[in-house]
Enzyme design. Structure first.
Site, PDB file in Angstrom:
ATOM      1  N   HIS A  38      -0.881  -0.366  -9.884  1.00 24.60           N
ATOM      2  CA  HIS A  38      -1.503  -1.308  -8.928  1.00 24.60           C
ATOM      3  C   HIS A  38      -1.897  -2.627  -9.631  1.00 24.60           C
ATOM      4  O   HIS A  38      -3.079  -3.005  -9.651  1.00 24.60           O
ATOM      5  CB  HIS A  38      -2.719  -0.654  -8.250  1.00 24.60           C
ATOM      6  CG  HIS A  38      -3.030  -1.245  -6.893  1.00 24.60           C
ATOM      7  ND1 HIS A  38      -3.477  -0.502  -5.841  1.00 24.60           N
ATOM      8  CD2 HIS A  38      -2.970  -2.521  -6.431  1.00 24.60           C
ATOM      9  CE1 HIS A  38      -3.679  -1.284  -4.782  1.00 24.60           C
ATOM     10  NE2 HIS A  38      -3.372  -2.521  -5.130  1.00 24.60           N
ATOM     11  N   GLU A  82      -3.215   7.359  -4.502  1.00 24.98           N
ATOM     12  CA  GLU A  82      -3.657   6.754  -5.755  1.00 24.98           C
ATOM     13  C   GLU A  82      -4.942   7.375  -6.263  1.00 24.98           C
ATOM     14  O   GLU A  82      -5.847   7.577  -5.456  1.00 24.98           O
ATOM     15  CB  GLU A  82      -3.898   5.254  -5.522  1.00 24.98           C
ATOM     16  CG  GLU A  82      -2.839   4.388  -6.138  1.00 24.98           C
ATOM     17  CD  GLU A  82      -2.934   2.951  -5.691  1.00 24.98           C
ATOM     18  OE1 GLU A  82      -3.968   2.304  -5.933  1.00 24.98           O
ATOM     19  OE2 GLU A  82      -1.946   2.483  -5.092  1.00 24.98           O
ATOM     20  N   ARG A 108       0.854  -1.186   0.000  1.00 22.70           N
ATOM     21  CA  ARG A 108       0.000   0.000   0.000  1.00 22.70           C
ATOM     22  C   ARG A 108       0.892   1.238   0.000  1.00 22.70           C
ATOM     23  O   ARG A 108       1.848   1.331   0.776  1.00 22.70           O
ATOM     24  CB  ARG A 108      -0.911   0.010   1.230  1.00 22.70           C
ATOM     25  CG  ARG A 108      -2.105  -0.925   1.140  1.00 22.70           C
ATOM     26  CD  ARG A 108      -3.092  -0.535   0.040  1.00 22.70           C
ATOM     27  NE  ARG A 108      -4.265  -1.396  -0.020  1.00 22.70           N
ATOM     28  CZ  ARG A 108      -4.393  -2.468  -0.804  1.00 22.70           C
ATOM     29  NH1 ARG A 108      -3.393  -2.814  -1.595  1.00 22.70           N
ATOM     30  NH2 ARG A 108      -5.503  -3.182  -0.809  1.00 22.70           N
TER      31      ARG A 108
HETATM   32  C1  DGY Z   1      -5.383  -6.330  -2.592  1.00 28.77           C
HETATM   33  O1  DGY Z   1      -6.020  -7.374  -2.761  1.00 28.77           O
HETATM   34  O2  DGY Z   1      -5.376  -5.737  -1.521  1.00 28.77           O
HETATM   35  C2  DGY Z   1      -4.607  -5.812  -3.751  1.00 28.77           C
HETATM   36  O3  DGY Z   1      -4.059  -4.581  -3.508  1.00 28.77           O
HETATM   37  C3  DGY Z   1      -5.450  -5.787  -5.004  1.00 28.77           C
HETATM   38  O4  DGY Z   1      -4.579  -5.750  -6.075  1.00 28.77           O
END
Ligand code: DGY
Length: 300
Positions: A266, A248, A219
């Site tokens: 992502h 983002e 993240r």
């Molecule tokens: C998640 O599943 O948290 C991922 O970031 C999606 O790509």
């Protein structure tokens, strides 16, 4: 459904329920219309499920997040309202680990610059000193967050001859310091929580090895993006591979012009197999809760 998901998911697993599918990017305007009548919600990491939105959804029983990360959902507000929250662990582990290695290799072997050189039409042949990267063999890979994905990344490190150091939540502070001090490549796999937000700020980046590479497929807000841009611009860090961003879809402008930074939108889980697995898991969880059954991946 906040957005269309890969099929067969909703069509098969939510047959018998009335399914309303939102449009990508229309969450803020559409949610207030759809939430008052919704019993279940299937959002993606893009849509924030806030206390204010939950207040519009008196019938809501479950938020079946189509992601393993649940930082887009106000978990405490869901708990207070008795709304179950589920996620999609397992189905995206290997895809995300693969993409992490794509970034590690792309940065350390100067993939972007090589590709750009060819496309510019100015490459005039092999040269002993052209675009030299860094070998991984014998180097140290630091894994911040040795959970499912972190371990899958670490397993792949053996094939590249790398030594692995890792941390898990609850480790003593020395473990984190060792990670910073010893990693030639440091890759982030911890969820976004109050404890991990901003964990890699200017002081931490300064304690990383000269020339080290930072990779983030977890993240964005775990890393302070302006500080990362400065650490790269000053040459202290050797490169970065980023699949996620602090705000983002915005990316800090200081990162865009740097040749030693590889940026992806992502895509960690973006294989047909993983995205279908996520969609099916989320739909199954929503259906389970609506049928009065216990979900398999409950986080709140
Ligand atoms: C998640 O599943 O948290 C991922 O970031 C999606 O790509």
């Amino acid at each position: 459904m906040s957005q269309p998901l890969p099929e067969p998911s909703t069509s098969e697993l939510l047959a018998g329920f009335e399914v309303v599918v939102g449009r990508p990017g229309a969450w803020e305007s559409e949610a207030p219309h759809h939430l008052p009548g919704s019993d279940a919600l299937v959002p993606t990491p893009r849509e924030r499920v806030t206390e204010a939105l939950l207040a519009l959804a008196p019938r809501l029983k479950v938020v079946a997040n189509c992601a393993v990360g649940t930082d887009n959902v106000d978990l405490d507000a869901c708990r207070r309202r008795g709304v179950v929250v589920t996620n999609t662990p397992g189905v995206l582990t290997e895809a995300t680990a693969d993409l992490t290695w794509l970034l590690i290799l792309a940065v350390t072997r100067r993939f972007r610059e090589g590709d750009a050189l060819i496309r510019s039409g100015s490459w005039d042949g092999w040269k002993p000193l052209e675009l030299l990267g860094t070998s991984l063999d014998g180097r140290t890979l630091g894994v911040y967050g040795m959970g499912r994905i972190g371990k899958a990344v670490a397993r792949r490190a053996e094939a590249f001859g790398m030594r692995v150091v890792g941390t898990v939540e609850g480790d003593p502070p020395e473990a984190f310091e060792r990670l910073l001090a010893e990693s030639d490549v440091l890759t982030i796999h911890a969820p976004l929580t109050p404890a991990t937000r901003g964990r890699f700020g200017a002081p931490e980046l300064a304690r990383m090895k000269e020339g080290a590479v930072l990779v983030n497929t977890a993240r964005g807000p775990v890393v302070d993006e302006p500080s990362l841009a400065s650490a790269l611009a000053s040459g202290h860090l050797g490169g970065a591979g980023l699949d996620v961003f602090e705000k983002e879809p915005a990316v800090h402008p200081g990162l865009l012009g740097l040749p030693n930074v590889v940026l992806l939108p992502h895509l960690g889980s973006a294989t047909t197999e993983s995205r279908l697995g996520m969609a099916r898991t989320a739909c199954e969880e929503a259906a389970r809760v609506l049928r009065g059954e216990e979900p398999r991946n409950r986080v709140a």
